[in-house]
Write an enzyme that holds these catalytic residues in place. Sequence first.
Site, PDB file in Angstrom:
ATOM      1  N   HIS C 136       0.859  -1.180   0.000  1.00 27.63           N
ATOM      2  CA  HIS C 136       0.000   0.000   0.000  1.00 27.63           C
ATOM      3  C   HIS C 136       0.904   1.241   0.000  1.00 27.63           C
ATOM      4  O   HIS C 136       1.998   1.201   0.541  1.00 27.63           O
ATOM      5  CB  HIS C 136      -0.841  -0.055   1.278  1.00 27.63           C
ATOM      6  CG  HIS C 136      -1.932   0.962   1.375  1.00 27.63           C
ATOM      7  ND1 HIS C 136      -1.722   2.256   1.770  1.00 27.63           N
ATOM      8  CD2 HIS C 136      -3.266   0.863   1.144  1.00 27.63           C
ATOM      9  CE1 HIS C 136      -2.879   2.907   1.783  1.00 27.63           C
ATOM     10  NE2 HIS C 136      -3.835   2.085   1.409  1.00 27.63           N
ATOM     11  N   ASP C 213       3.091  -4.480   8.021  1.00 23.45           N
ATOM     12  CA  ASP C 213       1.877  -3.696   7.858  1.00 23.45           C
ATOM     13  C   ASP C 213       0.689  -4.639   8.035  1.00 23.45           C
ATOM     14  O   ASP C 213       0.358  -5.402   7.138  1.00 23.45           O
ATOM     15  CB  ASP C 213       1.871  -3.056   6.465  1.00 23.45           C
ATOM     16  CG  ASP C 213       0.568  -2.311   6.189  1.00 23.45           C
ATOM     17  OD1 ASP C 213      -0.329  -2.321   7.049  1.00 23.45           O
ATOM     18  OD2 ASP C 213       0.464  -1.715   5.096  1.00 23.45           O
ATOM     19  N   LYS C 239     -10.354  -0.360  10.405  1.00 19.14           N
ATOM     20  CA  LYS C 239     -10.419  -1.541   9.536  1.00 19.14           C
ATOM     21  C   LYS C 239     -10.695  -2.795  10.351  1.00 19.14           C
ATOM     22  O   LYS C 239     -10.691  -3.906   9.815  1.00 19.14           O
ATOM     23  CB  LYS C 239      -9.119  -1.688   8.750  1.00 19.14           C
ATOM     24  CG  LYS C 239      -8.900  -0.567   7.727  1.00 19.14           C
ATOM     25  CD  LYS C 239      -7.667  -0.828   6.889  1.00 19.14           C
ATOM     26  CE  LYS C 239      -7.170   0.419   6.171  1.00 19.14           C
ATOM     27  NZ  LYS C 239      -7.960   0.779   4.993  1.00 19.14           N
ATOM     28  N   CYS C 377      -4.628   2.305  -3.747  1.00 21.28           N
ATOM     29  CA  CYS C 377      -3.381   2.783  -3.144  1.00 21.28           C
ATOM     30  C   CYS C 377      -2.228   1.810  -3.364  1.00 21.28           C
ATOM     31  O   CYS C 377      -1.343   1.692  -2.506  1.00 21.28           O
ATOM     32  CB  CYS C 377      -3.553   3.057  -1.650  1.00 21.28           C
ATOM     33  SG  CYS C 377      -4.645   4.434  -1.313  1.00 21.28           S
TER      34      CYS C 377
HETATM   35  C1  LIG Z   1      -2.364  -2.781   3.503  1.00 19.37           C
HETATM   36  C2  LIG Z   1      -2.694  -1.425   4.020  1.00 19.37           C
HETATM   37  N1  LIG Z   1      -1.765  -0.710   4.661  1.00 19.37           N
HETATM   38  C3  LIG Z   1      -2.009   0.506   5.157  1.00 19.37           C
HETATM   39  C4  LIG Z   1      -3.243   1.102   5.014  1.00 19.37           C
HETATM   40  C5  LIG Z   1      -3.451   2.465   5.572  1.00 19.37           C
HETATM   41  O1  LIG Z   1      -4.365   2.461   6.629  1.00 19.37           O
HETATM   42  P1  LIG Z   1      -5.018   3.828   7.148  1.00 19.37           P
HETATM   43  O2  LIG Z   1      -5.676   4.453   5.964  1.00 19.37           O
HETATM   44  O3  LIG Z   1      -6.002   3.374   8.160  1.00 19.37           O
HETATM   45  O4  LIG Z   1      -3.956   4.664   7.711  1.00 19.37           O
HETATM   46  C6  LIG Z   1      -4.246   0.403   4.339  1.00 19.37           C
HETATM   47  C7  LIG Z   1      -5.578   1.024   4.169  1.00 19.37           C
HETATM   48  O5  LIG Z   1      -6.120   1.056   3.108  1.00 19.37           O
HETATM   49  C8  LIG Z   1      -3.975  -0.883   3.836  1.00 19.37           C
HETATM   50  O6  LIG Z   1      -4.907  -1.575   3.191  1.00 19.37           O
END
Ligand SMILES: Cc1ncc(COP(=O)(O)O)c(C=O)c1O
Lengths: 170, 170, 421, 421
Positions: C136, C213, C239, C377
């Site tokens: 991401h 992550d 999430k 993303c």
């Molecule tokens: C794999 C992954 N990492 C990081 C994030 C970032 O999370 P947040 O938007 O809650 O900061 C996301 C959210 O879409 C994600 O799917």
Amino acid sequence: MYREVLLAHNEQPHHFYALSQPTHAAHGHNPLCGDEITVHLRIESDRIKEISFTGQGCAICKASASLMTLRLEGLSVTDAEKNAQGILKWLNDATAEQPDNLGELEALLGVRKFPMRIKCATLAWHAFLKALNQPAISDTNKESSASCGCCGNGSTPNGKHLNDGCGCGS
Amino acid sequence: MYREVLLAHNEQPHHFYALSQPTHAAHGHNPLCGDEITVHLRIESDRIKEISFTGQGCAICKASASLMTLRLEGLSVTDAEKNAQGILKWLNDATAEQPDNLGELEALLGVRKFPMRIKCATLAWHAFLKALNQPAISDTNKESSASCGCCGNGSTPNGKHLNDGCGCGS
Amino acid sequence: MAEATGNGGCAKRPLDVASIRDDFPSLSHRNSNGQSIVWLDNSATTQKPRCVIDALTDFYTNYNANVHRGYYEWGQRATEAYEGTRKRLADFIHADAAEEIIFTRGATEALNALAEIIGQRYFQPNDEVIVTELEHHSNQIPWQMQQAKRGIRIKGWRLEEDGRLDPSRLEELLTPKTKLLAFSHLSNVLGLIPPVKEIIKRAHANGTLVVIDAAQALAHVAIDVKDLDCDFLVGSAHKAYGPTGAGFFYGKRALLETLPPWHGGGTMMETVEIDRFTPAEVPFRFEAGTPPIADIIGFGVAIDYLRQFDWEALSKHEEDVVQYAEERLSALSFIRLAPCPTRRTAVVSFLVDGLHPHDVASLVCDDNIALRAGFHCCQPLMKRLNYPSGLVRASFGLYNTREDVDRLVVALKRAVEIFKR
Amino acid sequence: MAEATGNGGCAKRPLDVASIRDDFPSLSHRNSNGQSIVWLDNSATTQKPRCVIDALTDFYTNYNANVHRGYYEWGQRATEAYEGTRKRLADFIHADAAEEIIFTRGATEALNALAEIIGQRYFQPNDEVIVTELEHHSNQIPWQMQQAKRGIRIKGWRLEEDGRLDPSRLEELLTPKTKLLAFSHLSNVLGLIPPVKEIIKRAHANGTLVVIDAAQALAHVAIDVKDLDCDFLVGSAHKAYGPTGAGFFYGKRALLETLPPWHGGGTMMETVEIDRFTPAEVPFRFEAGTPPIADIIGFGVAIDYLRQFDWEALSKHEEDVVQYAEERLSALSFIRLAPCPTRRTAVVSFLVDGLHPHDVASLVCDDNIALRAGFHCCQPLMKRLNYPSGLVRASFGLYNTREDVDRLVVALKRAVEIFKR
Ligand SMILES: Cc1ncc(COP(=O)(O)O)c(C=O)c1O
Ligand SMILES: Cc1ncc(COP(=O)(O)O)c(C=O)c1O
Ligand code: FES
Ligand code: FES
């Protein structure tokens, strides 16, 4: 929280002065309020011959320190250490059982319900344990150590320095 | 949102090719989806003699581009610019009045209710206005400019560069 | 709020999806045609159970106060509830101690914090950081920013054609200069879970720190930081059925002790003079200013909510629905699933022949189905697997059902019909 | 929720404190002795009106979705509500455009973000940043951290003995190397408002950027960034009747355009490759990852709540209560007020003879009075004015009354009695 006993000890704390010939001493610093207590000890033949404290703190802190000096003076180092550990456990852990023979220290019972004030009540006790674990103050550096004695090299394990007091960051 | 007209223009877009002799061209990039449209123009005697587009985009984007080419071809530059500005205002501003003589463009009405898709519908129109405001493509650099023409020095005002397409960051 | 009080140890609530759905007020939504909502955008954010929403109201109504300072009752209650989440979270991911949990506003902030403080402490010019093509943007850009700041170099871990992260690639990638490896426990696009433990082992054998992550994994995969032996791990509350505005990073205590503070402000310091300060202890060293108190408290309740179920039962249910989605979608001639070499977890991404992904997402809205289209993303991933316009993504949570999948299939068929005309 | 829909332009709701108190559910709290709460810790955090609490429940119940991406109805509603706060806030502080508002999780985060991005763009080794002795740690430490990072130097603006910030001191402090001056619009300890406009003018005459910490001012002082001509300004929702977890910084558009992104992640970028990215436009460039959506939406509702009142009427009411507090407290022989050379705003700090400030705060708890003791995150101020154990602080909001002051006075008398015995 403010029992009669605590108010009395706050107003007229026992052993509230610096020892002239300490063998051990240590600072305790409460970062939540900035208050500082120094505990001074004269240990002879493994016994707490004399104990005193200096510094500033709230009523809880001063009363607790005063009660501590009464409690520990004259005990063997081993007994004093056990005593202090028992009191700290009781104060810090809401589920801990009340130690035997609390005596006047029972007045601290009320503080246990106020987690934010527990550090006030434990400050002196922590400083006492720290003092025990310092190397004894040798005759040659007694002068400077009397105001500190809590560390050898002027820095704490995590490399921080304070800018006041003895500069040792403890 | 997906009216019959839009579906038809998406399936068989008009003027969906690169002009061989453009006088003006510009990219439009939708950062929300990564889609890119290039609008190509041949302007002669202050009139949009020919207009076309290339690139990829969703159905809304392609249909809107196709409708745009039909709408603007043959107009004077001034009229075409006014037209495009009117459509953009109508699409972007929920309170704007409907322009006269929308014709088939009225099919975009439904998109106005989906703020997140408005960029799809406006992409080609923005690129058209940008193309108008480019310096004309001179004969000598037509070759390279045909694929871009949207900037002179390869960098945008805020110093960013894209790593694809013409590299101009627009 | 009986459903919020379950904890890790006690008898578990049976996994009855109908009763679970009743816990989520938003799931009773119907559109103007009377169609109930099919929420398939769980990877973006999950819906919230009533107990989480009530916890926020409870805080603001009954003990709204700042933490760590007030002596009055509300201040104490707020502090206890806030610190309670730290304990719950530590328990949930099997950390050694509550102090290993640092609160942030989300996974993105957690990754930025880690990049900055690890970078400050450990990165030297020409050091290397490995990031996979699966990541991401939140697990890409913070490390990229360290390139300019500290002269390190990002090395991309190339995906195999089938989307696999092949650990043997690490042999070429790891060098004596490789300070850190960052990768996700669960891909928010492919639904892929890499061989996390094996990768960590190889990295550690090279003396390389590992950041996991777990933004996606937190609600779908049982996480045991001790067993994984990861050095750091991040997640987001929203999430995992918790509120927006809360997240965390985990760090091994011994490592956290070596790191400098992050933001400056209240709480993170001990003494301050006009031109200098001394930092506080772990974990407060990393938490400056008034935290998102209510959100962190709600996060704790969300964890309690999750933990009242047997994790196996929960996984089995999610697996069943995801597998059913895979089957039903594969059976449609016009659908092409994105690759996933292992069992898909929580996420199924795909293309619809002849339709732009964004049009698909818009078209199914009419049937009150919420899913998402685009790059999610993950632009490097899309480039690598050659999806220039991204993918359509259906992502699942514990309240989704086979009926949700059936509704999706009907809607996709309708979408294709509309475009055929 | 009639009380939440008022806006800047229309007829104002009369300032009836009883009806205002009814809007705040938490104010009906009583302790076990039946004493109602007297909330005098507003500088730490304010209580929340029902409309703000309801807005959170409404979001999580009726349109819970992530922002800026989903095409389904909830995604659009969430985005509109979130962006709506940006517009409201811009309006509230008289910014030119919504894009000049960047959301953060609070004032502390906003100051850290500004220090980092302004530092990255504008600070050169040996540059100077001026910070006053009045500042909260959140407006000290972020700048101090730039010292180590960029070799700048912090210069402290010394307070006068009476707590005054004397603008003429600037003449000695400002040099050609002075890049920035940071100071607060309202002191959270003294209740002092410096001559903000005059100070900004002098700084600008020197080409020095100005950052205003309006964390305290936001709910108590009418702010007009155009009139002040400040370059940047920060605030927190939770100190202005909004939820925890939300805050912002304002920046002049032309300046924001020059600044690099802050956190890396989703939303703040346009294109991403494995080792590079291009930033998005202002304001999104500075907002990475899932924001605290519900909290920001609640922040907007809090602003609407405030704006339904005539600001003059509101200020007058607060002034009246604060002045009454000053009078009643000064009349007590055992009270020593902290200095404030100007009219006190929202805050009255003091010492009680013979009592440690922390004991005072604890003692009044028994009467269900919430106030605070200590350094209030202002150690340099405490050192300068010689309060080694800090001060007791009573801080006021729009729902406080003269009766609250009377209750405080009674409690203080009782505390002193207890210590006299
Ligand atoms: C794999 C992954 N990492 C990081 C994030 C970032 O999370 P947040 O938007 O809650 O900061 C996301 C959210 O879409 C994600 O799917
Ligand atoms: C003057 C001032 N600045 C900054 C802050 C920090 O605000 P927050 O804790 O909401 O980040 C505060 C809060 O106490 C404050 O009073
Ligand atoms: S308040 Fe400082 S020790 Fe009690
Ligand atoms: S989705 Fe890319 S232009 Fe419409």
